[in-house]
Design an enzyme around this catalytic site. Structure first.
Site, PDB file in Angstrom:
ATOM      1  N   ASP A 442      50.283  44.840  44.601  1.00 15.37           N
ATOM      2  CA  ASP A 442      49.786  43.508  45.108  1.00 15.37           C
ATOM      3  C   ASP A 442      51.384  42.664  45.070  1.00 15.37           C
ATOM      4  O   ASP A 442      52.331  42.770  44.216  1.00 15.37           O
ATOM      5  CB  ASP A 442      48.762  42.916  44.434  1.00 15.37           C
ATOM      6  N   ASP A 504      42.457  40.371  53.081  1.00 18.35           N
ATOM      7  CA  ASP A 504      41.479  39.889  52.212  1.00 18.35           C
ATOM      8  C   ASP A 504      40.051  39.597  52.943  1.00 18.35           C
ATOM      9  O   ASP A 504      39.056  39.431  52.103  1.00 18.35           O
ATOM     10  CB  ASP A 504      42.044  38.711  51.427  1.00 18.35           C
TER      11      ASP A 504
HETATM   12  C1  GLA Z   1      44.890  40.001  46.205  1.00 15.33           C
HETATM   13  C2  GLA Z   1      44.557  41.180  46.877  1.00 15.33           C
HETATM   14  C3  GLA Z   1      43.114  41.474  46.694  1.00 15.33           C
HETATM   15  C4  GLA Z   1      42.918  41.601  45.175  1.00 15.33           C
HETATM   16  C5  GLA Z   1      43.196  40.339  44.542  1.00 15.33           C
HETATM   17  C6  GLA Z   1      43.271  40.493  42.967  1.00 15.33           C
HETATM   18  O1  GLA Z   1      44.430  38.808  46.775  1.00 15.33           O
HETATM   19  O2  GLA Z   1      44.766  40.978  48.301  1.00 15.33           O
HETATM   20  O3  GLA Z   1      42.478  42.576  47.269  1.00 15.33           O
HETATM   21  O4  GLA Z   1      43.415  42.739  44.749  1.00 15.33           O
HETATM   22  O5  GLA Z   1      44.838  39.942  44.686  1.00 15.33           O
HETATM   23  O6  GLA Z   1      43.796  39.212  42.413  1.00 15.33           O
END
Ligand code: GLA
Length: 677
Positions: A442, A504
């Site tokens: 990420d 997300d």
């Molecule tokens: C980001 C990702 C999510 C999740 C969060 C965790 O927002 O896109 O899918 O992994 O971080 O903190």
């Protein structure tokens, strides 16, 4: 009769390009478009075929492969550079052309400015994608400051009309924007330090009778512009956006641009198909080939930071029972990480949540026959972390300026080898100790001031270096690129990764448009698409399980909810969705993709070939007409018959009249299999 030695000609399957070589200067762009017959060349050199207009420089300057600055080309230049204010004008004085089949390298030297630029063009006949990149070398004796180097300068014909680009934000990626091409310059620039949600580094240009696409394989700042030329054509430049002072080349040093992937096809679907083929050819899969994309369970929206080992074991049991094949433990597993305020950088298990480390949970997961995956965010650090307390200087910063946090975090300086070594060691420890088959990688913020001297470029190269090192050390591990969902989706990072977390926002209605944009540039097997909870966490909307399954089906399917909380009916529906995905994934992920708007608000996409297709029809809003017209399927072979369910249809009927569909309720879909007889 034209002299063939004068032309650089590359032919693809359905496209061609022609450049006119001119001694001692940059080759002129004569053509890029639909395939020409091998013998079709301009009748005469360009300058012989157009008179000199009034009030213009006496040396005609058409669009070239490397349009310069200050020497009679008044459009956007390919290069902006100087040596302490001098050597700012650029015009090649020498040109060397080396062509080997489908690949040409054009090296242009400016003996006055003491600059050399080598442009490589390669047209892959299989995908019909042209890959272009440029290398700038300082052949002078003093440092050269570089402000802009286009990776590619592409010609667009006078009949180009409109550019479709993609904007968005966190939770709403790939919002299509259509702008007419006019004499005003069209320009999209991204300064967020990573690919960004806001500005995908590519676009599609619609022209009369064909479409052009280009995308920059780069995960940092970028710029693309379309600039009108005096002869009615346009030039399309794409490249890395450099900040002031970011690139200063010492004598002998070079700047390598990212690659541009560009293609010309009959329409936007053809552009997408060519991009899919090119991206597939560039993928580096463990074992050399993609294996069927395993069904995921991701713990994020089901558990967030609330990791309870016993509950996660129960979840794994439920996941295995539901047919899930990969269990990804998301954020919340590491040292003191109970919310998003602490601990990034401290990449070891939290002993309060996992007294014996992650080994027992990972063993439980693999014992159930699933792969174990783990979330990490290596490029970041929270000020409240052991890492930051030990190395506050490792965060990107500018002396005297406030440390600007986003999601409570700062960015590590990936340009430093000690920082990369630390991250390599922490991640290697995890990968060596645990049976990890997958990392979700990420990057949850934009970059602000990237270092005392701007080093946005260094960040991208540092991240690529770290990814490459880990891939070399652990070649069996797959990696997912995520940046708050789709903030880092590009062909540059795709060299090292195997899946994108598309957004997300898992709301199935939102996802339809997001996925549509994604598929313009990337193949479906890289598109992480999950069945989320109802109500959807990002929007609060509630959708039926069958619709959530339907929208997730064409991508790399996953589940992101607490399975233990599903009622019997939804669990059974989800199981059906998983079974259907497993049955169809081989066909969904290997062929071509077509997408389109059907009548009365329908949305359709088809995966496969004209001989065998999986057709997905989606309705979001209620039908407006009492009886919907047929859904025309232009990709079918009009000379063949097709079996759909129990019925046989004539291909020409389906192409011209269309397929008659049963009424569909709002937020529902149909999946049909078409087989040519
Ligand atoms: C980001 C990702 C999510 C999740 C969060 C965790 O927002 O896109 O899918 O992994 O971080 O903190």
């Amino acid at each position: 009769m034209t002299d063939r030695s004068q032309w650089i000609v590359l032919h693809g399957r359905a496209s061609s390009l022609v450049l006119e070589a001119c001694p001692g200067e940059a080759p002129l762009w004569r053509y890029w478009g639909p395939r020409l017959p091998d013998a079709a060349l301009p009748a005469a050199p360009l300058r012989d075929s157009r008179p000199t207009p009034t009030f213009t420089v006496q040396f005609d300057q058409p669009l070239s492969l490397l349009p310069g600055l200050g020497q009679g080309w008044f459009g956007e230049p390919v290069l902006k550079a100087h040596r302490a204010g001098r050597d700012w004008t650029f015009q090649a004085t020498d040109c060397l052309i080396e062509q080997d089949g489908q690949r040409a390298v054009v090296t242009l030297t400016d003996a006055i400015a003491r600059i050399a630029v080598a442009v490589t063009l390669a047209l892959d006949p299989h995908s019909d994608v042209l890959t272009v990149s440029s290398v700038l070398t300082n052949v002078g004796d003093d440092p050269l400051d570089v402000q802009w180097l286009a990776a590619a300068v592409l010609p667009l014909p006078a009949h180009a009309r409109q550019v479709r680009s993609f904007t968005g934000r966190h939770n709403i990626e790939f919002v299509a924007v259509e702008d007419d091409l006019t004499r005003s310059q069209w320009r999209r620039e991204n300064r967020r330090g990573l690919t960004s949600h806001d500005c995908f580094p590519g676009a599609v240009v619609l022209a009369d009778g064909c479409a052009y696409g280009a995308q920059l394989a780069w995960s940092g700042n970028h710029c693309q512009l379309i600039d009108w030329c005096d002869d009615g054509r346009w030039q399309w430049q794409l490249g890395e956006a450099l900040m002031p002072g970011e690139v200063r080349l010492a004598p002998g040093e070079s700047l390598q641009s990212p690659e541009v992937l560009a293609t010309c096809a009959a329409d936007a679907n053809g552009v997408a198909q060519n991009f899919h083929a090119a991206i597939r050819a560039r993928m580096d899969w463990p074992g050399g080939a993609m294996r069927p994309r395993p069904v995921h369970l991701n713990t994020w929206e089901g558990f967030y930071f609330d990791h309870d080992e016993a509950a996660l074991r129960d979840l794994a049991d439920a996941a295995a029972k539901a047919g899930i094949e990969r269990f990804v433990l998301d954020d919340g597993w590491f040292h003191r990480r109970n919310d998003d305020t602490t601990s990034l950088g401290d990449w070891w298990p939290d002993h309060a949540k996992y007294p014996d480390g992650l080994g027992p949970l990972a063993a439980h997961v693999t014992g159930l026959g699933m792969e174990f995956g783990l979330w990490v965010e290596p490029e970041m650090v929270n000020p409240d972390s052991e890492l930051y307390r030990a190395h506050p200087d490792w965060a990107l910063q500018v002396a005297g300026r406030p440390l600007i946090t986003a999601r409570n975090q700062l960015v590590l300086d990936l340009g430093r080898s000690d920082v990369r070594d630390y991250l390599f060691e922490r991640l290697s420890d995890l990968l060596a100790e645990l049976p990890i088959g997958y990392l979700k990688w990420d990057h949850n913020r934009d970059l602000t001031a990237a270092g005392e001297r701007p080093s946005y470029r260094g960040q991208v190269l540092g991240a690529y270096d770290l990814l490459a090192r880990l891939r070399a050390a652990f070649p069996a591990v797959e990696i997912e690129a995520c940046a708050g969902g789709g903030g880092r989706i590009d062909a540059g990072i795709a060299r090292f990764t195997h899946r994108f977390w598309t957004s997300d926002n898992i709301d199935a209605v939102s996802r339809v448009a997001i996925q549509r944009g994604f598929l313009q540039f990337m193949p479906p097997e890289l598109m992480g698409s999950h069945v989320g909870a109802a109500p959807a966490h990002a929007t609060g909307r509630i959708q039926k399980m069958s619709f959530r399954n339907h929208v997730a089906l064409p991508g790399h399917f996953g589940v992101e909810l607490d399975l233990r909380k599903l009622n019997e009916r939804d669990l059974a529906r989800l199981g059906e969705g998983i079974e259907r995905y497993k049955a169809l994934r081989g066909r969904l992920h290997n062929g071509q993709v077509w997408q389109g708007d059907g009548p009365d608000g329908l949305w359709w996409q088809a995966h496969g070939s004209a001989a065998e297709l999986v057709l997905l029809v989606t309705r979001i809003e209620p039908q407006q007409q009492r009886h919907a017209p047929g859904l025309r399927l232009p990709m079918l072979d009009p000379a063949r018959h097709y079996r759909i369910g129990d019925a046989v249809h004539h291909g020409a009927w389906l192409v011209q009249h269309g397929l008659d569909l049963p009424p569909l309720r709002a937020e529902s879909g149909l999946v049909l299999e078409l087989t040519a007889l």
